[in-house]
Design a protein around this motif. Structure first.
Motif, PDB file in Angstrom:
ATOM      1  N   ALA A  37       0.838  -1.260  -0.017  1.00  0.00           N
ATOM      2  CA  ALA A  37      -0.061  -0.121  -0.113  1.00  0.00           C
ATOM      3  C   ALA A  37       0.976   1.250   0.016  1.00  0.00           C
ATOM      4  CB  ALA A  37      -0.939   0.092   1.258  1.00  0.00           C
ATOM      5  N   HIS A  38       0.292   2.329  -0.532  1.00  0.00           N
ATOM      6  CA  HIS A  38       1.139   3.682  -0.581  1.00  0.00           C
ATOM      7  C   HIS A  38       0.388   4.526   0.273  1.00  0.00           C
ATOM      8  CE1 HIS A  38       3.473   3.396  -4.675  1.00  0.00           C
ATOM      9  NE2 HIS A  38       3.582   2.540  -3.822  1.00  0.00           N
ATOM     10  N   ALA A  39       0.933   5.500   0.898  1.00  0.00           N
ATOM     11  CA  ALA A  39       0.196   6.633   1.750  1.00  0.00           C
ATOM     12  C   ALA A  39       0.533   7.801   1.277  1.00  0.00           C
ATOM     13  CB  ALA A  39       0.696   6.093   3.214  1.00  0.00           C
ATOM     14  N   LEU A  40      -0.605   8.497   1.440  1.00  0.00           N
ATOM     15  CA  LEU A  40      -0.466  10.024   1.066  1.00  0.00           C
ATOM     16  C   LEU A  40      -1.063  10.862   2.288  1.00  0.00           C
ATOM     17  CD1 LEU A  40      -0.504  12.419  -1.089  1.00  0.00           C
ATOM     18  CD2 LEU A  40      -3.031  12.205  -1.233  1.00  0.00           C
ATOM     19  N   VAL A  41       0.050  11.575   2.912  1.00  0.00           N
ATOM     20  CA  VAL A  41      -0.082  12.385   3.973  1.00  0.00           C
ATOM     21  C   VAL A  41      -0.663  13.755   3.520  1.00  0.00           C
ATOM     22  CG1 VAL A  41       0.768  13.363   6.100  1.00  0.00           C
ATOM     23  CG2 VAL A  41       1.237  11.180   5.163  1.00  0.00           C
ATOM     24  N   VAL A  42      -2.059  14.055   3.683  1.00  0.00           N
ATOM     25  CA  VAL A  42      -2.448  15.410   3.400  1.00  0.00           C
ATOM     26  C   VAL A  42      -2.447  16.561   4.783  1.00  0.00           C
ATOM     27  CG1 VAL A  42      -4.339  16.557   2.556  1.00  0.00           C
ATOM     28  CG2 VAL A  42      -3.982  14.254   1.882  1.00  0.00           C
ATOM     29  N   ASP A  43      -1.270  17.258   4.873  1.00  0.00           N
ATOM     30  CA  ASP A  43      -1.124  18.025   6.014  1.00  0.00           C
ATOM     31  C   ASP A  43      -1.681  19.373   5.736  1.00  0.00           C
ATOM     32  OD1 ASP A  43       0.237  18.293   8.719  1.00  0.00           O
ATOM     33  OD2 ASP A  43       1.202  19.698   7.567  1.00  0.00           O
TER      34      ASP A  43
END
Length: 267
Positions: A37-43
């Motif tokens: 899985a890839h993760a996208l951190v939306v900060d």
């Protein structure tokens, strides 16, 4: 909707605001549970260094990506931004997961497996096998009552429409009008679950154990609860008006899927 074909690569969208104490552990648990899985951190421009930590993780791990926003704009817009990023980068599955450790990444394989015969899978606290750990009684009562009211007001046959741990096929996300979603807090979860059911999506609930954060402070506030109460009440009124005056109201469509199917629960 299409059948149970493999939906494609997985992107886990993780909105953050002041989660520097939790983010690393959440990403570690995620990749231990689903290494591909890839993760996208939306900060949202966290002042505590969360964005910088996310950048460091992205530099060291090609599975981690970061989307920086200029201000704290709410949970709903953060997820919509993440969904658009996932679509632009060719992901077949988008997952919502909190950054505070309350959602168990170890249950993500179960959610993804359920997508074989579903369009949207909800990690549910309030189906058989689900539970909530470490919440004070008043917080648990508020959550349960909120879900009961949502179920009644919107005629929405889901046990946990407010939960934020969920997986969806990208083809469903493309079909739904997220550009018109204005909900900021957890009401966003109700909004788009309702849209999915009204669109005839195959919805499944999978039990999870939800645990209270151990680091940092909850983002829940009275304004978030108030937003949910007002919006759900208004949507419910419009939904019932639509039954009497078809064609006169733009928002509502009957909450149940058009073919009469009800969401299922998988153990």
């Amino acid at each position: 909707m299409t059948g149970p074909a493999a939906p494609g690569p997985v992107l886990v969208v993780v909105p953050t605001y002041e989660e520097v104490g939790n983010l690393a552990a959440v990403l570690d648990r995620l990749h231990a549970a689903v290494p591909t899985a890839h993760a996208l951190v939306v900060d949202d421009a966290s002042p505590d260094g969360t964005g910088e930590l996310a950048d460091a993780r992205a530099a060291a791990d090609e599975r981690v990506h970061v989307l920086h926003r200029t201000a704290k704009a709410g949970l709903g817009p953060a997820y919509v931004a993440g969904f658009r990023w996932a679509e632009q980068h060719g992901y077949g599955v988008v997952v919502e997961m909190d950054a505070d450790g309350s959602h168990p990444p170890e249950r993500l394989p179960a959610l993804l497996a359920a997508l074989a015969d579903a369009d949207l899978v909800l990690g549910s606290r309030y189906v058989p096998g689900g539970e909530v750990l470490d919440w004070p009684p008043h917080r648990l009562a508020l959550s349960r009552l909120g879900n009961l009211y949502t179920r009644w007001a919107l005629r929405l046959p889901l046990a946990d429409a407010t939960g934020g741990f969920r997986a969806a096929r990208m083809e469903l996300v493309r079909r739904l009008p997220f550009d018109t979603v204005a909900s900021q807090g957890y009401c966003f979860q109700v909004d788009w679950a309702w849209r999915a059911v009204r669109a005839g999506a195959r919805v499944v609930e999978v039990p999870i154990a939800f645990s209270e954060r151990t680091v940092g402070r909850s983002k829940m506030s009275g304004s978030i609860v108030g937003e949910a109460l007002v919006r759900v009440t208004w949507w419910g009124i419009l939904d019932r008006l639509a039954d009497r005056l078809p064609g006169r109201v733009t928002r509502p469509v009957p909450a149940r899927a058009r073919d009469g199917r009800r969401p299922r629960v998988l153990r």
